[in-house]
Design an enzyme around this catalytic site. Structure first.
Site, PDB file in Angstrom:
ATOM      1  N   GLN A   1       0.816  -1.213   0.000  1.00 11.11           N
ATOM      2  CA  GLN A   1       0.000   0.000   0.000  1.00 11.11           C
ATOM      3  C   GLN A   1       0.849   1.263   0.000  1.00 11.11           C
ATOM      4  OE1 GLN A   1      -1.474  -1.175   4.096  1.00 11.11           O
ATOM      5  NE2 GLN A   1      -1.608   1.049   4.309  1.00 11.11           N
TER       6      GLN A   1
ATOM      7  N   CYS B   1      -5.042   0.033   3.656  1.00 10.93           N
ATOM      8  CA  CYS B   1      -4.896  -1.374   4.041  1.00 10.93           C
ATOM      9  C   CYS B   1      -6.195  -2.156   3.887  1.00 10.93           C
ATOM     10  CB  CYS B   1      -4.390  -1.483   5.474  1.00 10.93           C
ATOM     11  SG  CYS B   1      -5.539  -0.806   6.695  1.00 10.93           S
TER      12      CYS B   1
ATOM     13  N   HIS C   1      -5.815  -1.115  11.613  1.00  8.94           N
ATOM     14  CA  HIS C   1      -5.158  -1.688  10.434  1.00  8.94           C
ATOM     15  C   HIS C   1      -5.854  -2.995  10.061  1.00  8.94           C
ATOM     16  CE1 HIS C   1      -2.002  -2.295   7.552  1.00  8.94           C
ATOM     17  NE2 HIS C   1      -1.554  -3.400   8.118  1.00  8.94           N
TER      18      HIS C   1
ATOM     19  N   ASN D   1       0.175  -9.255   5.170  1.00  5.81           N
ATOM     20  CA  ASN D   1       0.105  -7.802   5.322  1.00  5.81           C
ATOM     21  C   ASN D   1       0.173  -7.142   3.949  1.00  5.81           C
ATOM     22  OD1 ASN D   1      -0.033  -5.329   6.588  1.00  5.81           O
ATOM     23  ND2 ASN D   1       1.784  -5.608   7.836  1.00  5.81           N
TER      24      ASN D   1
END
Length: 442
Positions: free
Chosen positions: A63, A69, A362, A383
């Site tokens: 990102q 996110c 997040h 992630n």
């Protein structure tokens, strides 16, 4: 109010100098980061990157300098479905396409909310909240669904990143300041030309934001070609697809049956009730952001059920505490701030929410879990911070960190029991705009 006295300061210093440990700590911190000195290896063995249940997933995304996110995690979930269906080795959906419309829709959403409060004083708490939050990169699962349902999807190759889409600070600031300028003038607009002028000025601002986004993100194509080669080397080309056509063909109604579950152990949120937050959203008349509070134990059970069926899980947590970004570890046992400084982050989870010590910030995807005596002790995380940290961008979180800092997970409603399904049919309880469960993942 009581001031700090000279006598107190002398006592503080005297007591501090008595403790020889403080000299060692002071010397260490003169050259080292607090996290490096507080780092503990006592439980390292239990956090090895090996898992009983692990879903093979595509390479991680990035990102970059943006707070998208939630869009990356959600499109990562969808691309796994597409990669499986089309036998693809690698694939990405366009996050920038969705972010473009998210910013435009958020601008409209917050302007409508501000207009709703046109007669409020400038320091009214609701108006102040709207102006402080305004628009940004962050979002929630149901906001993602609203965007996809309205605008569709497209491959990343059809609408790629620009410098601004990957580094959003300036464009966010410019849009937010225009929104605040509108709020400052809206009473004048109303006095001068009534609500007709207010709406006209709002429409003019929306047009200017659209133009700015087009300059910064690019012109979104009305149609595009979808070209790919599968793992067997077979070539495919589909011509003249619109984003809605692409979504209908490859995703269909897949998103409709996913439910946002939360662990919010506060007194005002009983279990097996649904909640929404006033003024939380992006698309006017879109899918309402709704959370079902099931508690942490049930949340884990449902996440594991979905993983066992080979599907990754979108989830939201607070990654600001007890994280080792370089090694890709979130574990509240890894940093002993208490022994080092007699300070730490820890508080009962419900109180931490109520007193703003922690909240969801997040979004990522859970792709695996490790067990000990049938209990989950660690989780594998995909992630969206690129592949330079962790295990090529994959992270691990301990079960205790999950308990303390995970607030939300999205699972298919087929895993829910009758009580939970019934709760989904009830009208959600409306929380205040500033409730911590209205926080956005960024």
């Amino acid at each position: 109010m009581q001031e700090i006295t000279t006598k107190q300061l002398k006592e503080f210093k005297k007591d501090y100098l008595k403790d020889e440990k403080n000299k060692i700590i002071r010397h260490a911190l003169s050259k080292c980061d607090i996290n490096d000195v507080a780092y503990s290896l006592d439980d390292r063995a239990s956090m090895d990157f090996k898992f009983d249940l692990e879903i093979k997933t595509l390479p991680v995304t990035n990102q970059k300098a943006s707070g998208r996110c939630w869009l990356f995690a959600a499109t990562n979930l969808l691309r796994e479905k597409m990669a499986k269906d089309l036998n693809l080795e690698n694939f990405e959906l366009s996050q920038s396409f969705l972010a473009f419309y998210d910013k435009l829709e958020k601008t409209n959403y917050v302007l409508e909310a501000i207009i709703e409060n046109i007669d409020a004083d400038y320091d009214d708490r609701t108006l102040t909240f709207l102006l402080e939050s305004a628009t940004g990169d962050g979002g929630q699962w149901d906001m993602f669904v609203s965007l996809v349902n309205k605008y569709g999807l497209m491959p990343k190759k059809a609408f790629d990143e620009t410098f601004t889409s990957s580094s959003t600070r300036i464009i966010n600031s410019l849009i937010n300041n225009e929104i605040r300028k509108f709020a400052a003038k809206m009473k004048y607009f109303k006095e001068k030309g009534g609500m007709t002028l207010v709406e006209s000025e709002k429409d003019d601002l929306l047009k200017r934001v659209y133009n700015a986004l087009s300059n910064a993100y690019g012109i979104i194509p009305d149609k595009f070609n979808f070209e790919y080669v599968n793992k067997d080397g077979q070539y495919f080309l589909e011509k003249d697809l619109t984003p809605i056509m692409f979504k209908e063909k490859y995703i269909g109604n897949y998103l409709d049956d996913f439910v946002s579950l939360i662990d919010a152990p506060t007194k005002d949120k009983p279990l097996n009730k649904t909640y929404t937050v006033k003024y939380l959203g992006n698309v006017v008349n879109g899918k309402r952001v709704t959370h079902l509070n099931v508690g942490i134990k049930r949340l884990k059970e449902l996440v594991i059920k979905q993983l066992r069926d080979g599907e990754i899980v979108w989830f939201g947590s607070d990654v600001s505490n007890y994280g080792d970004r370089k090694n890709g570890i979130w574990d509240d046992r890894y940093f002993d701030y208490q022994s080092l400084l007699d300070l730490d982050h820890k508080l009962d989870k419900g109180l931490a929410l109520d007193y703003r010590l922690s909240q969801m910030s997040h979004a990522m995807c859970i792709t695996g879990v490790g067990f000990l005596d049938r209990e989950p002790i660690k989780w594998k995380i995909e992630n969206s911070w690129g592949d330079e940290n962790g295990q090529k961008g994959y992270y691990i979180m301990s079960s205790s960190w999950f308990d303390r800092y995970t607030y939300q997970a999205v699972v298919h409603k087929k895993y829910l029991n009758e009580v939970e399904l019934k709760a989904l049919e009830e009208e959600p309880i409306i929380l205040k705009p500033w409730d911590p469960m209205g926080s956005l993942a960024h």
